[in-house]
Scaffold this active site. Sequence first.
Site, PDB file in Angstrom:
ATOM      1  N   GLU A 176      -4.458 -12.575   6.107  1.00  0.00           N
ATOM      2  CA  GLU A 176      -4.304 -13.217   7.424  1.00  0.00           C
ATOM      3  C   GLU A 176      -4.436 -14.726   7.311  1.00  0.00           C
ATOM      4  OE1 GLU A 176      -6.329 -12.116  11.224  1.00  0.00           O
ATOM      5  OE2 GLU A 176      -6.481 -10.170  10.202  1.00  0.00           O
ATOM      6  N   HIS A 177      -3.700 -15.467   8.131  1.00  0.00           N
ATOM      7  CA  HIS A 177      -3.744 -16.934   8.176  1.00  0.00           C
ATOM      8  C   HIS A 177      -3.435 -17.549   6.816  1.00  0.00           C
ATOM      9  CE1 HIS A 177      -5.564 -16.017  11.962  1.00  0.00           C
ATOM     10  NE2 HIS A 177      -6.660 -15.525  11.395  1.00  0.00           N
ATOM     11  N   ARG A 178      -2.567 -16.873   6.051  1.00  0.00           N
ATOM     12  CA  ARG A 178      -2.193 -17.353   4.700  1.00  0.00           C
ATOM     13  C   ARG A 178      -3.391 -17.410   3.744  1.00  0.00           C
ATOM     14  NH1 ARG A 178       2.512 -16.295   5.967  1.00  0.00           N
ATOM     15  NH2 ARG A 178       3.787 -17.715   7.186  1.00  0.00           N
ATOM     16  N   LEU A 179      -4.466 -16.705   4.076  1.00  0.00           N
ATOM     17  CA  LEU A 179      -5.623 -16.684   3.167  1.00  0.00           C
ATOM     18  C   LEU A 179      -5.467 -15.465   2.257  1.00  0.00           C
ATOM     19  CD1 LEU A 179      -8.418 -17.871   5.607  1.00  0.00           C
ATOM     20  CD2 LEU A 179      -7.134 -19.174   3.914  1.00  0.00           C
ATOM     21  N   HIS A 180      -4.503 -15.578   1.374  1.00  0.00           N
ATOM     22  CA  HIS A 180      -4.122 -14.450   0.525  1.00  0.00           C
ATOM     23  C   HIS A 180      -5.166 -14.199  -0.562  1.00  0.00           C
ATOM     24  CE1 HIS A 180      -0.492 -15.486   2.570  1.00  0.00           C
ATOM     25  NE2 HIS A 180      -0.377 -16.616   1.903  1.00  0.00           N
TER      26      HIS A 180
END
Length: 201
Positions: A176-180
């Site tokens: 989520e939120h590019r917090l891969h």
Amino acid sequence: MSGREGVFAGDDPFELLRRWMDEAKLSEINDPDAAALATVDESLLPNVRMVLLRIVGTNDVVFFTNYTSTKAKEIEGAGKAALALHWKSLRRQVRVRGPVVKESGELADDYFASRSLGSRLGAWASDQSSPLSSRQELEDRLAHATETHGHTPPRPDFWGGYRLSPIEMEFWRDGEHRLHDRFVWRRATPNDQWNVTRLFP
Ligand SMILES: Cc1cc2nc3c(=O)[nH]c(=O)nc-3n(C[C@H](O)[C@H](O)[C@H](O)COP(=O)(O)O)c2cc1C
């Protein structure tokens, strides 16, 4: 390794890759083993195209192609290559890179024999990556291959596998939120032990 669990569980990156590919088989509409193969030419200009990653072994991965193709010349010029697999349905990516050698023995024979008759004859007909004057020329070559080899075409000596022995394998899962989440397995040579590191996304 702290925080590596769920889809990242396990210490063997080849097992992990096989597991992710098995999961992709259930959700991808086509070619869950498709991988972008990156090479460089003699001027170090990068090149990339898709191949099918047919075998994930215990210490290497294998794909198959024409040994006179552009990719083959580039692989043999550099002696190394990289692959990236991406499964849109799973939102996951795997990157693999390392030295590459030809796999033109029994394994290539067996894999060739497992292909459909059309694909086997097609391999004979295609001078992959060379200029082709017309579709008709390809069809003429296919007719010639069919006449010559009938229903039992042997593996052409200009067609076979390449075996990439990774020194790096990275597993990425969308967050989520590019917090891969990213974990990379690294080793100095294909004979060394792996070190696993978590990376910032
Ligand atoms: C999904 C997909 C899978 C492919 N698999 C292979 C393959 O396994 N082997 C191969 O030689 N070409 C494969 N191709 C074709 C290559 O991408 C490429 O067009 C061809 O091999 C010529 O590349 P080159 O001129 O760089 O050698 C595939 C293409 C796609 C789109």
